[in-house]
Motif scaffolding. Sequence first.
Motif, PDB file in Angstrom:
ATOM      1  N   TYR A 118       0.832  -1.212   0.000  1.00 20.45           N
ATOM      2  CA  TYR A 118       0.000   0.000   0.000  1.00 20.45           C
ATOM      3  C   TYR A 118       0.866   1.261   0.000  1.00 20.45           C
ATOM      4  CZ  TYR A 118      -3.519   3.443   1.010  1.00 20.45           C
ATOM      5  OH  TYR A 118      -4.337   4.545   0.924  1.00 20.45           O
ATOM      6  N   ARG A 121       2.284   1.632  -3.398  1.00 22.85           N
ATOM      7  CA  ARG A 121       1.302   2.155  -4.349  1.00 22.85           C
ATOM      8  C   ARG A 121       1.200   3.665  -4.230  1.00 22.85           C
ATOM      9  NH1 ARG A 121      -3.145   4.157  -5.543  1.00 22.85           N
ATOM     10  NH2 ARG A 121      -4.743   3.366  -6.900  1.00 22.85           N
ATOM     11  N   ARG A 122       1.137   4.167  -2.995  1.00 24.37           N
ATOM     12  CA  ARG A 122       1.048   5.620  -2.775  1.00 24.37           C
ATOM     13  C   ARG A 122       2.326   6.338  -3.216  1.00 24.37           C
ATOM     14  NH1 ARG A 122      -3.140   7.614   0.660  1.00 24.37           N
ATOM     15  NH2 ARG A 122      -2.143   9.561   0.055  1.00 24.37           N
ATOM     16  N   ARG A 140       3.431   1.359  -9.865  1.00 21.89           N
ATOM     17  CA  ARG A 140       2.186   1.579  -9.115  1.00 21.89           C
ATOM     18  C   ARG A 140       1.206   0.444  -9.380  1.00 21.89           C
ATOM     19  NH1 ARG A 140      -2.515   3.196 -10.810  1.00 21.89           N
ATOM     20  NH2 ARG A 140      -1.689   4.117 -12.723  1.00 21.89           N
ATOM     21  N   ARG A 141       1.061   0.070 -10.648  1.00 21.49           N
ATOM     22  CA  ARG A 141       0.139  -1.021 -10.993  1.00 21.49           C
ATOM     23  C   ARG A 141       0.609  -2.348 -10.390  1.00 21.49           C
ATOM     24  NH1 ARG A 141      -1.323   0.365 -17.298  1.00 21.49           N
ATOM     25  NH2 ARG A 141      -2.594   2.187 -16.810  1.00 21.49           N
ATOM     26  N   ASN A 143       2.383  -2.757  -7.595  1.00 21.65           N
ATOM     27  CA  ASN A 143       2.101  -2.744  -6.158  1.00 21.65           C
ATOM     28  C   ASN A 143       0.618  -2.918  -5.887  1.00 21.65           C
ATOM     29  OD1 ASN A 143       4.370  -1.832  -3.983  1.00 21.65           O
ATOM     30  ND2 ASN A 143       4.957  -1.283  -6.063  1.00 21.65           N
ATOM     31  N   SER A 144      -0.237  -2.302  -6.713  1.00 18.90           N
ATOM     32  CA  SER A 144      -1.686  -2.461  -6.543  1.00 18.90           C
ATOM     33  C   SER A 144      -2.102  -3.911  -6.747  1.00 18.90           C
ATOM     34  CB  SER A 144      -2.447  -1.557  -7.524  1.00 18.90           C
ATOM     35  OG  SER A 144      -2.160  -0.215  -7.293  1.00 18.90           O
ATOM     36  N   ILE A 148      -3.632  -6.453  -3.754  1.00 21.76           N
ATOM     37  CA  ILE A 148      -4.953  -7.088  -3.830  1.00 21.76           C
ATOM     38  C   ILE A 148      -4.835  -8.606  -3.878  1.00 21.76           C
ATOM     39  CG2 ILE A 148      -7.004  -7.365  -5.288  1.00 21.76           C
ATOM     40  CD1 ILE A 148      -6.554  -4.359  -6.067  1.00 21.76           C
TER      41      ILE A 148
END
Length: 197
Positions: A118, A121-122, A140-141, A143-144, A148
Amino acid sequence: MRRWTRKALPPKALDRLAVLTPCTILLSTGLALAAAPLESAVLPTAGLASLCICTLLAHAWRRAPELACQRTGSDVRWIKAHIITHVVPVGFAFAHLSTGTTPAPDPAWIVGFALFFYSGRRTWLALEQAFKRPLYVIFRRGNSAMLITTTTLAVVAQLADANAISSFVARVLSIYLIIHLALTGLAVARIDRDLGR
């Protein structure tokens, strides 16, 4: 070229670390996968890889406030949180290397990796918005997706007491860890260039 100060690593040293880090990560991984005669070389090589990673993260920590003039203070806090939470994948790697088996993703690992993904991602979102680089979009993608999928699968494995799912999550985290740590040097060098060496 920017004059070197105590605030950051010299550009040539950072570039060398960006190359040395993936080499040490891949070497220690290769030695860990090799036969028993090479086991004595795994921990020293992993120690060198950890030293490279820690040096790169310390450099990123020192440069993080420079992002404040381009982004909000909360983004800088997320970047620093992501740097700190690197202790989770590094700890996971050492648990793997010291026992020779992939650790099961118990609740402590699940929470640690969820915070790591998380905050990552930030961090990458803030860098993506500031510099518009495709590299930051990909990170970013990634890490997202890892946040999940691994968190969901690990929670399902804990609730269903499914060893197959738990083993799969542990393998995915191990593979991700090798790739992530190998790319750390290149990512820090790119961020350094974007901040204007």
